[in-house]
Scaffold this motif. Structure first.
Motif, PDB file in Angstrom:
ATOM      1  N   GLY A  92       0.790  -1.232   0.000  1.00  0.00           N
ATOM      2  CA  GLY A  92       0.000   0.000   0.000  1.00  0.00           C
ATOM      3  C   GLY A  92       0.815   1.270   0.000  1.00  0.00           C
ATOM      4  O   GLY A  92       0.403   2.273   0.593  1.00  0.00           O
ATOM      5  N   GLY A  93       1.984   1.262  -0.652  1.00  0.00           N
ATOM      6  CA  GLY A  93       2.826   2.448  -0.688  1.00  0.00           C
ATOM      7  C   GLY A  93       3.585   2.699   0.604  1.00  0.00           C
ATOM      8  O   GLY A  93       4.161   3.779   0.773  1.00  0.00           O
ATOM      9  N   THR A  94       3.601   1.727   1.507  1.00  0.00           N
ATOM     10  CA  THR A  94       4.324   1.873   2.772  1.00  0.00           C
ATOM     11  C   THR A  94       5.331   0.742   2.925  1.00  0.00           C
ATOM     12  O   THR A  94       5.232  -0.299   2.260  1.00  0.00           O
ATOM     13  CB  THR A  94       3.364   1.850   3.975  1.00  0.00           C
ATOM     14  N   GLN A  95       6.274   0.950   3.813  1.00  0.00           N
ATOM     15  CA  GLN A  95       7.213  -0.098   4.215  1.00  0.00           C
ATOM     16  C   GLN A  95       6.927  -0.423   5.681  1.00  0.00           C
ATOM     17  O   GLN A  95       6.936   0.466   6.536  1.00  0.00           O
ATOM     18  CB  GLN A  95       8.670   0.352   4.057  1.00  0.00           C
ATOM     19  N   VAL A  96       6.658  -1.699   5.941  1.00  0.00           N
ATOM     20  CA  VAL A  96       6.338  -2.147   7.291  1.00  0.00           C
ATOM     21  C   VAL A  96       7.549  -2.903   7.827  1.00  0.00           C
ATOM     22  O   VAL A  96       7.943  -3.938   7.284  1.00  0.00           O
ATOM     23  CB  VAL A  96       5.087  -3.054   7.305  1.00  0.00           C
ATOM     24  N   HIS A 104       5.884   5.738   5.416  1.00  0.00           N
ATOM     25  CA  HIS A 104       5.475   6.145   4.060  1.00  0.00           C
ATOM     26  C   HIS A 104       6.212   7.419   3.676  1.00  0.00           C
ATOM     27  O   HIS A 104       6.122   8.435   4.365  1.00  0.00           O
ATOM     28  CB  HIS A 104       3.964   6.392   4.003  1.00  0.00           C
ATOM     29  N   ASP A 105       6.972   7.345   2.572  1.00  0.00           N
ATOM     30  CA  ASP A 105       7.732   8.497   2.068  1.00  0.00           C
ATOM     31  C   ASP A 105       7.599   8.526   0.550  1.00  0.00           C
ATOM     32  O   ASP A 105       8.237   7.747  -0.157  1.00  0.00           O
ATOM     33  CB  ASP A 105       9.199   8.385   2.469  1.00  0.00           C
ATOM     34  N   PRO A 106       6.752   9.429   0.008  1.00  0.00           N
ATOM     35  CA  PRO A 106       6.518   9.462  -1.442  1.00  0.00           C
ATOM     36  C   PRO A 106       7.709   9.972  -2.245  1.00  0.00           C
ATOM     37  O   PRO A 106       7.688   9.919  -3.471  1.00  0.00           O
ATOM     38  CB  PRO A 106       5.323  10.406  -1.588  1.00  0.00           C
ATOM     39  N   SER A 107       8.751  10.467  -1.593  1.00  0.00           N
ATOM     40  CA  SER A 107       9.877  11.053  -2.324  1.00  0.00           C
ATOM     41  C   SER A 107      11.077  10.120  -2.438  1.00  0.00           C
ATOM     42  O   SER A 107      12.137  10.542  -2.901  1.00  0.00           O
ATOM     43  CB  SER A 107      10.313  12.350  -1.635  1.00  0.00           C
ATOM     44  N   GLN A 108      10.938   8.872  -2.027  1.00  0.00           N
ATOM     45  CA  GLN A 108      12.085   7.973  -1.990  1.00  0.00           C
ATOM     46  C   GLN A 108      12.743   7.795  -3.355  1.00  0.00           C
ATOM     47  O   GLN A 108      13.973   7.844  -3.481  1.00  0.00           O
ATOM     48  CB  GLN A 108      11.664   6.610  -1.439  1.00  0.00           C
ATOM     49  N   VAL A 109      11.941   7.582  -4.393  1.00  0.00           N
ATOM     50  CA  VAL A 109      12.491   7.345  -5.729  1.00  0.00           C
ATOM     51  C   VAL A 109      13.243   8.579  -6.223  1.00  0.00           C
ATOM     52  O   VAL A 109      14.348   8.479  -6.776  1.00  0.00           O
ATOM     53  CB  VAL A 109      11.370   6.967  -6.717  1.00  0.00           C
TER      54      VAL A 109
END
Length: 355
Positions: free
Chosen positions: A109-113, A272-277
């Motif tokens: 879901g766009g997150t890293q657990v 959740h960090d949308p800027s990783q890429v």
């Protein structure tokens, strides 16, 4: 490129921090975590975070397995590996089983657990003075040492005729000290025991003041089964000591406590960090720009045409940033290539000027 990419990293990190979030949750074996605000134990949103940013998904902890060192005497009980068998499901998609390990996050879901910690949760059933089940749940106890001696609090606000509060210690491998106190000498459940100090009275849960689930305020509470303390009311009985499957009756007809068993819990960290890429792309550009600046010589070269009595004279000069032992050869090579394209012979008149 280096400076532009460095600026890009700063901008993307700022944007990612604004729209990102982190959260933590303790989940017991058999329980399910849902990605919504009400399910988190703690939550740290970015400035621009909105509830709609949470992608609906569930993570069920089916089983947690811990391996400990059993052969090397000096490292006995040292953790070797942690692993959680989980079932993940994003809304609208089919559930699937996977494994969650330390330093091996689950992407969903766009997150890293991330799997951060673990411990024991005691499964307890409390009946009140009227014989009704007032509490039945698996309560996480917080580890206090490397052998997972764990401390926890059980609050029973629905008990009748009075509320009950308990402070407990769980010992996975209980052993007695010379003073008669218990301790755990191994982190696995070889000889599990649960001790409980029990108190009765108003727990203060209806005062509107937030209270930690891991702390019990003893002000105004009456000890009914606990270790005697100097300057306080004497308890009616000694602390309860239970093994899995055992039941202890509380004094004054206040009910009973049954220790059903023990489960493992895991501590999850959701990030959740949308800027990783974008940060990765700019970081690669930074490295490339730095390597280029280090290994590619930076020079300035001039070509000057001077009209003299004997015709047109071309003069070549070069300037390096820092020491460059190959600068003279580079200027000579440039002169030869340039003159060859002009169809002119290369003069042997060569001068070197340094400053």
């Amino acid at each position: 490129m280096f400076h532009i990419a460095l600026l890009g990293v700063l901008i993307t990190v700022g944007i990612g921090g604004g729209f990102g979030y982190t959260g933590q949750r303790v989940v017991v074996e058999g329980q399910t975590f849902s990605n919504n605000l009400g399910s988190y134990d703690s939550f740290n949103p970015g400035r621009f975070f909105r509830d709609t940013n949470l992608v609906p998904y569930n993570i069920k902890i089916d089983k947690f397995t811990a391996k400990y060192e059993t052969k090397i005497a000096d490292a006995l009980g040292t953790p070797i590996d942690y692993q959680a068998d989980v079932t993940e499901q994003v809304q609208g998609k089919t559930a699937k089983s996977t494994k969650l390990r330390v330093n091996d996050p689950l992407e969903i879901g766009g997150t890293q657990v991330y799997l951060l910690g673990n411990g024991y949760a005691v499964d307890v059933t409390v009946r009140d003075g009227q014989g009704n089940i007032a509490f039945k749940d698996s309560v996480p106890f917080l580890p206090q040492d490397s052998n997972l001696t764990s401390l926890g609090v059980i609050k029973v606000p629905d008990a009748l005729p009075t509320q009950l509060g308990m402070i407990g210690f769980f010992y996975p491998s209980a052993t007695s000290l010379g003073t008669g106190a218990l301790t755990s000498n191994y982190p696995d459940t070889i000889n599990p025991k649960l001790t409980l100090d029990v108190y009765s009275g108003n727990l203060g849960l209806n005062d509107g003041v937030p209270r930690s689930v891991y702390n019990l305020d003893l002000d105004g509470l009456k000890p009914i089964a606990s270790t005697p303390k100097a300057g306080s009311a004497q308890p009616l009985e000694a602390p309860l000591v239970l093994k899995p499957g055992q039941t202890a009756t509380l004094p004054d007809g206040l009910g009973s406590v049954q220790f059903n068993g023990v489960k493992r819990f895991v501590s999850l960290d959701v990030h959740h960090d949308p800027s990783q890429v974008y940060v990765l792309v700019f970081a690669i550009l930074i490295v490339l720009g730095l390597l280029t600046g280090l290994f590619v010589p930076r020079r300035r070269v001039w070509v000057k045409a001077v009209q003299g009595d004997d015709g047109l004279r071309l003069e070549y000069a070069g300037l390096a940033r820092g020491e460059d032992p190959t600068l003279e050869r580079a200027v000579d090579d440039l002169a030869k290539k340039h003159l060859s394209t002009l169809g002119s012979p290369v003069s042997s008149d060569r001068r070197k000027v340094s400053s």
